[in-house]
Structures are given as structure tokens and as C-alpha cells.
Design a protein around this motif. Structure first.
Motif, short mmCIF file in Angstrom:
data_model
loop_
_atom_site.label_atom_id
_atom_site.label_comp_id
_atom_site.label_asym_id
_atom_site.label_seq_id
_atom_site.Cartn_x
_atom_site.Cartn_y
_atom_site.Cartn_z
N GLY A 35 0.79 -1.22 0.00
CA GLY A 35 0.00 0.00 0.00
C GLY A 35 0.82 1.27 0.00
N CYS A 85 -4.90 -0.05 0.70
CA CYS A 85 -4.70 0.26 2.13
C CYS A 85 -4.57 -1.05 2.90
N ASN A 93 -5.31 -6.38 2.15
CA ASN A 93 -5.90 -5.04 2.09
C ASN A 93 -7.17 -4.98 2.93
N ILE A 132 -4.91 3.93 9.73
CA ILE A 132 -5.44 3.16 8.60
C ILE A 132 -6.60 3.92 7.96
N ASP A 135 -5.27 6.83 5.94
CA ASP A 135 -4.66 6.35 4.70
C ASP A 135 -5.74 6.11 3.64
N ALA A 136 -6.83 5.46 4.04
CA ALA A 136 -7.94 5.22 3.11
C ALA A 136 -8.56 6.54 2.67
N LYS A 139 -6.36 8.35 0.09
CA LYS A 139 -6.35 7.70 -1.22
C LYS A 139 -7.67 7.91 -1.95
#
Length: 175
Positions: A35, A85, A93, A132, A135-136, A139
């Protein structure tokens, strides 16, 4: 693979989620580079180093597997972005791990898109949850025509290993 840090490097302690700094010259063992982020092992435990700081690891080269794909916006593009991710401790993922419970897309007043995601974690005490989720969110927000992206952490229903997809199970050798 053991490598050295070229300079002081911001990191996140796993699983606590606390900010940390790894020192220049410190030896790190690369655990995973999924990722676009790097999970490393040191004498002090596991740490996540973001893509932006991965260049501080001497000799490490990352592929573009963490970059959102260009092109047209679609529901599939959002799911594909979330598939880049990863939980830094589990090499699957977040989609195949079964952490995504709901995703909705609405048009904004400007004609762009607002994406809202509900996700959970494998354990309620996981300090990496906000990392986390962010991060998602980042993106998803980087996709074309996304004006607003929000990722909420929810606890209902409680996650269990049966939520892992067939692909995830195969990846873990559970089938």
C-alpha cells in the motif's frame, strides 16, 4: 531485509498508534511494503513509516502500488483505492480483510463527489485505526472529482475472521 535509516524518520508505533521518531543510522528490518507504506521491525518493536518518509530508508525502493489510479471516477475506483490500504501487521488489504462495512457516494452542489465510508478494525483497542482510516481517506480523496472523503470507524458489527474474503483467506493460507 535489514536496512539503515539515512536520517531521523517520523514513524507510528504498532499497534499503539503513537507518533515516534526512528534515529538516523538505526537498523530496521523491512516486514512489509504494501500500500505504499513500510512496516519495519526495530529493537523497540514494529513501526509504520509513511510513503513520504520511505526514502529515508537506505536502499529501499517502493513500487507504485499505493498510488490511486487516474482516469474516470467510479464506485469501482473507490473500492480499488481502498484495496491499496493495509493493516501494517496483516498483509491483506482492508477490503479483503472485511473491514469495510459501507461506502456511499453522493454528488456535491458543485457536481463533484462526496465519499463516505464506514470501516471497522480487527480489534477495538487497535491504536492504528486512525492511521489506517486516514490512509484510506487520503487515497479516496486523491481520486478525480472527489471533493470530500470521510472514513468513519464503527464497531457494529464486531469484526471476526469470517469476514475475510475468499481472496484474503487464500492469501493467508486459510483455504
Amino acid at each position: 531485509m535489514n536496512l539503515r535509516l539515512l536520517s531521523d524518520c517520523p514513524a507510528t508505533a504498532i499497534p499503539a498508534g503513537d507518533a515516534a521518531t526512528l534515529s538516523a543510522g538505526e537498523e530496521v528490518g523491512v516486514v512489509q511494503t504494501l500500500g505504499g507504506n513500510v512496516t519495519v521491525r526495530t529493537d523497540r518493536g514494529l513501526f509504520r513509516i509513511s510513503r513520504e518518509n520511505a526514502s529515508k530508508i537506505e536502499g529501499l525502493e517502493l513500487s507504485d502500488d499505493g498510488a490511486p489510479a487516474g482516469g474516470e471516477f467510479s464506485e469501482k475506483a473507490v473500492w480499488d483505492a481502498m484495496r491499496t490500504c493495509f493493516d501494517p501487521e496483516i498483509p491483506i488489504n482492508i477490503v479483503d480483510l472485511g473491514l469495510i462495512y459501507d461506502m456511499s457516494i453522493e454528488k456535491t452542489a458543485s457536481g463533484a463527489n462526496a465519499v463516505d465510508v464506514k470501516m471497522t478494525l480487527t480489534a477495538p483497542g487497535c491504536g492504528m485505526g486512525p492511521v489506517i482510516a486516514e490512509d484510506a481517506r487520503q487515497k479516496i480523496a486523491a481520486l478525480p472529482t472527489v471533493e470530500h472523503a470521510k472514513v468513519h470507524i464503527v464497531w457494529d458489527p464486531i469484526w471476526n475472521p469470517r469476514m475475510i474474503s475468499e481472496a484474503g483467506r487464500k492469501s493467508l493460507g486459510l483455504e
